[in-house]
Design a protein around this motif. Sequence first.
Motif, short mmCIF file in Angstrom:
data_model
loop_
_atom_site.label_atom_id
_atom_site.label_comp_id
_atom_site.label_asym_id
_atom_site.label_seq_id
_atom_site.Cartn_x
_atom_site.Cartn_y
_atom_site.Cartn_z
N THR A 25 0.84 -1.20 0.00
CA THR A 25 0.00 0.00 0.00
C THR A 25 0.87 1.25 0.00
O THR A 25 0.57 2.24 -0.69
N LEU A 26 1.98 1.20 0.75
CA LEU A 26 2.91 2.33 0.78
C LEU A 26 3.56 2.53 -0.59
O LEU A 26 3.69 3.67 -1.06
N LEU A 27 3.96 1.44 -1.23
CA LEU A 27 4.54 1.55 -2.58
C LEU A 27 3.56 2.22 -3.53
O LEU A 27 3.92 3.14 -4.27
N ASN A 28 2.31 1.78 -3.51
CA ASN A 28 1.29 2.36 -4.39
C ASN A 28 1.10 3.85 -4.09
O ASN A 28 0.92 4.66 -5.01
N ALA A 29 1.15 4.21 -2.82
CA ALA A 29 0.97 5.61 -2.43
C ALA A 29 2.12 6.47 -2.92
O ALA A 29 1.94 7.61 -3.37
N ASP A 144 12.05 9.41 15.61
CA ASP A 144 12.58 9.59 14.26
C ASP A 144 11.72 8.94 13.19
O ASP A 144 12.01 9.05 12.00
N ALA A 145 10.66 8.24 13.62
CA ALA A 145 9.81 7.53 12.65
C ALA A 145 8.80 8.47 12.03
O ALA A 145 8.48 9.54 12.57
N LEU A 146 8.30 8.07 10.85
CA LEU A 146 7.24 8.81 10.18
C LEU A 146 5.93 8.05 10.34
O LEU A 146 5.89 6.82 10.17
N LEU A 147 4.85 8.77 10.67
CA LEU A 147 3.54 8.16 10.79
C LEU A 147 2.79 8.43 9.49
O LEU A 147 2.59 9.58 9.10
N MET A 148 2.39 7.36 8.81
CA MET A 148 1.86 7.48 7.46
C MET A 148 0.34 7.45 7.44
O MET A 148 -0.28 6.50 7.89
N ASP A 149 -0.24 8.52 6.93
CA ASP A 149 -1.68 8.62 6.72
C ASP A 149 -1.90 8.75 5.22
O ASP A 149 -1.63 9.80 4.62
N TYR A 150 -2.38 7.70 4.59
CA TYR A 150 -2.51 7.69 3.14
C TYR A 150 -3.54 8.69 2.62
O TYR A 150 -3.54 9.02 1.43
N GLN A 151 -4.42 9.15 3.49
CA GLN A 151 -5.43 10.12 3.07
C GLN A 151 -4.91 11.55 3.09
O GLN A 151 -5.57 12.47 2.63
N ASP A 152 -3.69 11.72 3.65
CA ASP A 152 -3.10 13.05 3.79
C ASP A 152 -1.91 13.19 2.84
O ASP A 152 -0.86 12.58 3.08
N GLN A 154 0.21 15.41 2.56
CA GLN A 154 1.40 15.92 3.25
C GLN A 154 2.20 14.79 3.88
O GLN A 154 3.41 14.90 4.06
N SER A 155 1.51 13.71 4.22
CA SER A 155 2.20 12.57 4.81
C SER A 155 3.14 11.92 3.80
O SER A 155 4.30 11.61 4.12
N ILE A 156 2.66 11.74 2.58
CA ILE A 156 3.51 11.19 1.52
C ILE A 156 4.65 12.16 1.19
O ILE A 156 5.80 11.76 1.00
N ASP A 157 4.35 13.45 1.12
CA ASP A 157 5.38 14.45 0.81
C ASP A 157 6.48 14.43 1.87
O ASP A 157 7.66 14.58 1.55
#
Length: 399
Positions: A25-29, A144-152, A154-157
């Motif tokens: 899912t992360l790859l697709n995002a 240091d981790a990133l919290l990923m929200d696929y609906q946002d 800015q999260s991918i950016d």
Amino acid sequence: MSSSPIPALIPNIVLMGHVNAGKSTLLNALIGQEVAITSPIAGTTTDTVHKRMEIIGVGAVNLLDTAGLGDTTSLGVQRLQKTLQSINQAHLLLYVLDASCWYLHRPLKQSALPADATRRIMVFTHIDQLTVDQRVALQQNFPDALLMDYQDPQSIDALLRRIAHRLQREEKLLLDGIALPHRHIVHVIPIDSEAPKGRLIMPQMQLLREALDRHLRSTVVQVEELQTLLDHDPTIDLIITDSQAFAQVSAINQQRYPLTSYSILQANQKGDLAFFLQGVQALATLPPQSNILMMESCTHNVNHEDIGRVKIPKLLQKQFPHITFHFDFVMGAHMPDNLQQYDAIIHCGSCMLPAKTMHHRMDQARRQQVPMLNYGLFLAYAMGILEEATAVYRSAPLI
């Protein structure tokens, strides 16, 4: 001299993590396309999925979505081996974790994560399943981790910016450590039967691009054009040639200007030149029956002029006529686990491998006490010009 980051090759970004962590899912995002199959069923990704994309500030990268860790299916062990091979070739690891059970991942901070913190980014997925308080606790435990929200978006950016920042700490460059007062280098590029039609090979392109980024002047010639150039231009800092043309170029140059090869530049850039030179010295002590491992980082068809399968074995036999040699040839990502069966390893220039992989291979050779060198150093040695070809690295122990 400019120290701007210049990727040595297209970087590999490997997504790793347990099954159902959300890697696909992360790859697709990241890609913005449905390139990987996603499913709640554990073990959906059964083999490594490759996809190339462009990242601003970096350029082209290879994204590799691997089979999940902890796969208990009958093929799980084989899938794990494929995943580990991908990890060994990674410039950067995205360690993907399921935020809904983040408390299970505390031990990973010290144990299971790759040792080099600059080569990994921890990414927590499924954060939509957390309460606000749980998100705060997660971020406190993994700052240091990133919290990923696929609906946002800015999260991918944010993840893409983090990736670009990490990749800009790339391995050292081909010309690092070499004095270039006139800022002029000469590329001698023979066009023989092994030269790909219509393009240059990877190290030639890499060096030309690095020279452009460093604002150096490059003169590109074939061997037969070199004499005229040397007779009329006294401002040359360095001549770089294909290792197979060493003898011809050295005879024309007559030590007027520093000379080396693309392969030796790569030995210093991605490997340990001193360790490789020790490998050259060890050739003098090969036993009467010697097993040699020939390793190449890319897969290609072979012709009568192939450097690894034809030319180097012939030269090695000519150099040591009293020795009976047996050669094993390995291409691609695989390196045999048992290296002690070999008396020496001769590796290609590694233009398709990250420095991390080369250092991993050298570490294996060191631990098993097997001498290792690369194509360019062997060819310089066989042609009697090793000291000339490595003289640009005055700090290295020359033979």
